[in-house]
Design an enzyme around this catalytic site. Sequence first.
Site, PDB file in Angstrom:
ATOM      1  N   CYS A 169      95.481 -41.736  28.997  1.00 37.38           N
ATOM      2  CA  CYS A 169      95.567 -42.432  30.280  1.00 37.38           C
ATOM      3  C   CYS A 169      94.387 -43.357  30.532  1.00 37.38           C
ATOM      4  O   CYS A 169      94.405 -44.125  31.481  1.00 37.38           O
ATOM      5  CB  CYS A 169      95.643 -41.417  31.413  1.00 37.38           C
ATOM      6  SG  CYS A 169      94.191 -40.354  31.433  1.00 37.38           S
ATOM      7  N   CYS A 171      94.954 -33.621  30.859  1.00 35.44           N
ATOM      8  CA  CYS A 171      93.867 -33.924  31.796  1.00 35.44           C
ATOM      9  C   CYS A 171      92.769 -32.858  31.715  1.00 35.44           C
ATOM     10  O   CYS A 171      91.589 -33.161  31.904  1.00 35.44           O
ATOM     11  CB  CYS A 171      94.391 -33.990  33.219  1.00 35.44           C
ATOM     12  SG  CYS A 171      95.872 -34.993  33.399  1.00 35.44           S
TER      13      CYS A 171
END
Length: 145
Positions: A33, A103
Amino acid sequence: MYSEKVMDHFTNPRNVGEIDNASGVGTVGNAKCGDIMRIYLDIDEDKIIQDVKFKTFGCGAAVATSSMATELVKGKDIQEALKITNKAVMDALDGLPPVKVHCSLLAEEAIHAALWDYAEKNGIVIEGLEKPKSDISEEEHTEEY
Ligand code: FES
């Protein structure tokens, strides 16, 4: 979708900030990301992590996992800190949705990058520590010059 603990650490993250003259600083980027995480460690002469702070350009799950990860490593010695995986952090948060698992890697890898920086500064080898592939500390230095 998110557990109460995730929401708590996202809305009220612990240990946000910087440490001046930190013993080790690690900056990593998430290839998926593009988000960035930086962790500062203050390590004493007995190799105990006395303080830890983080800053991130990351999503809510990255904030929550980093907040929990900093809580878990604080007060630990560096070998114990090394054993705190993203899985342990997710478990401590009562889980993350599958699409957000990547994440949680930012926090683990930023801690490893900060430990790597600490080891390099002190000319020591930390057993079991590898430099994270996502470590972008050096790239940043090149940008600075
Ligand atoms: Fe980038 Fe979560 S989407 S760290």
